[in-house]
Design a protein around this motif. Structure first.
Motif, short mmCIF file in Angstrom:
data_model
loop_
_atom_site.label_atom_id
_atom_site.label_comp_id
_atom_site.label_asym_id
_atom_site.label_seq_id
_atom_site.Cartn_x
_atom_site.Cartn_y
_atom_site.Cartn_z
N ILE A 1 38.24 39.40 30.33
CA ILE A 1 38.33 40.24 31.54
C ILE A 1 37.00 40.23 32.30
N GLU A 2 35.88 40.08 31.58
CA GLU A 2 34.59 39.99 32.28
C GLU A 2 34.52 38.72 33.12
N ARG A 3 35.01 37.63 32.55
CA ARG A 3 34.99 36.39 33.31
C ARG A 3 35.91 36.49 34.53
N ALA B 1 31.47 44.89 43.68
CA ALA B 1 32.68 44.07 43.67
C ALA B 1 33.10 43.71 42.25
N HIS B 2 32.13 43.44 41.38
CA HIS B 2 32.47 43.14 39.98
C HIS B 2 33.19 44.33 39.35
N GLU B 3 32.66 45.52 39.56
CA GLU B 3 33.30 46.71 38.97
C GLU B 3 34.65 46.99 39.61
N LEU B 4 34.73 46.84 40.94
CA LEU B 4 36.01 47.04 41.61
C LEU B 4 37.04 46.02 41.10
N ALA B 5 36.60 44.80 40.82
CA ALA B 5 37.51 43.77 40.32
C ALA B 5 38.20 44.25 39.04
N HIS B 6 37.45 44.90 38.14
CA HIS B 6 38.06 45.42 36.92
C HIS B 6 39.23 46.35 37.26
N ASN B 7 39.04 47.21 38.26
CA ASN B 7 40.10 48.17 38.60
C ASN B 7 41.28 47.51 39.28
ZN LIG Z 1 32.31 44.07 33.84
#
Ligand SMILES: [Zn+2]
Length: 329
Positions: free
Chosen positions: A245-247, A218-224
């Motif tokens: 963007i990480e936060r 989910a964290h990686e999908l959030a970036h996209n």
């Molecule tokens: Zn990240």
């Protein structure tokens, strides 16, 4: 990060011999062991695809970019160093077969996309006729997946014919526009706007609870889905921008999880379990906050997410999530 290298690693980890150069002097090949080694890689890929599909499907109503998907992933024997060994280990005549059908996807519900079942045609295309390099060929499989997506977009469905004569037509559903790819080596997780790529060595693959593994995905999908790669291209990859963007990705994790039917508190649980052991490298890069702060950012989203789930049965982050950046249109 170059994909060709990734898939060479993939092959190396998946199948000790099939991954080697075709010219190696093999005499006694244990095809059962080769098949088992490929199977272990496929098990990890299945876990990633199941979770990725659940997240991308359930959050589609809130994603600004959606695509039609059937949850089917194929494999191309040419991605191995020794396609002949891989073909024989899996009992294939050609190069293409089912890799995974994501749980709950149209492909899985069709009940016919069993692992390693050989695929002969996609609509009228025989994928074996597409040009390929001798070994470690990765572009061809990407082209085939692009072709499937294009067919689904144009025709609202796709006909797949198997080498054993079976055939099926599958109708897509809408999912957030992101693919999920397992890397056969390494312990990194990255998102490039179009793909989430996770190394098979990432510690979360060993976590037994699906929801905690799902928090990583989910964290990686959030970036996209939040358009981070494009935003960084526009505004620069300074430490400060990367921290922002990480936060934001961390904070969206409980929302994505909740919509997909997972416990949103699995987000901070993942961060504490992973971070306590593994985040020292990231902290030294100074563009990520410490894992304890990151877990707290996630925790602060929980009351809002839980309240929305209780009242509306969904956590509409396109309306209610506070952004840290102004995304590119
Ligand atoms: Zn990240």
């Amino acid at each position: 990060m170059r994909r060709g290298v990734l898939l060479a690693w993939l092959a190396a980890a998946a199948a000790p011999l099939a991954a080697q150069d075709e010219a190696l002097p093999y005499i006694d090949i244990d095809y059962a062991a080769e098949r088992a080694a490929i199977g272990r890689y496929q098990d990890a890929d299945q876990r990633l695809q199941d979770v990725g599909w659940q997240l991308a499907r359930a959050n589609a109503p809130y994603c600004s970019r959606i695509v039609p998907g059937i949850g089917l992933q194929l494999q191309d024997m040419a991605s191995y160093g020794a396609a002949g060994i891989a073909r024989r280990a899996l009992g294939l005549k050609g190069n293409f077969a089912v890799q995974t059908a994501a749980r709950g996807s149209p492909a899985a519900l069709a009940g016919i996309f069993t692992r390693n079942r050989e695929v002969a045609r996609i609509e009228t295309l025989d994928p074996n006729t597409l040009p390929a390099a001798e070994r470690f060929e990765w572009q061809r499989l990407a082209k085939v997946h692009d072709h499937i997506e294009a067919m689904l977009t144009e025709h609202g469905g796709i006909a797949i014919t198997f080498a054993d004569g079976g055939a099926a037509r599958v109708q897509p559903v809408e999912v957030c526009a992101s693919r999920f790819e397992l890397m056969g080596d390494g312990d990194k997780a990255v998102a490039d706007g179009a793909r989430v790529v996770i190394g098979i060595g990432f510690p979360a693959f060993a976590y037994p609870e699906e929801e905690v593994f799902a928090a990583l995905v989910a964290h990686e999908l959030a970036h996209n889905v939040l358009g981070h790669d494009a935003w960084l291209d526009e505004h620069g990859r300074s430490d400060r921008n990367v921290r922002r963007i990480e936060r934001e990705a961390d904070r969206l994790v409980p929302w994505l999880l909740a919509n997909a039917g997972y416990d949103p508190s699995a987000g901070p649980r993942f961060m504490r379990r992973w971070g306590a052991k593994h985040d020292s490298g990231l902290r030294m890069r100074r563009n990520h906050e410490g894992w304890d702060e990151r877990a707290e950012h996630m925790e602060r989203e929980l009351p809002l997410v839980q309240d929305l789930m209780a009242r509306e049965g969904r956590a509409d982050w396109s309306q209610h999530f506070r952004r840290e950046i102004t995304p590119e249109r």
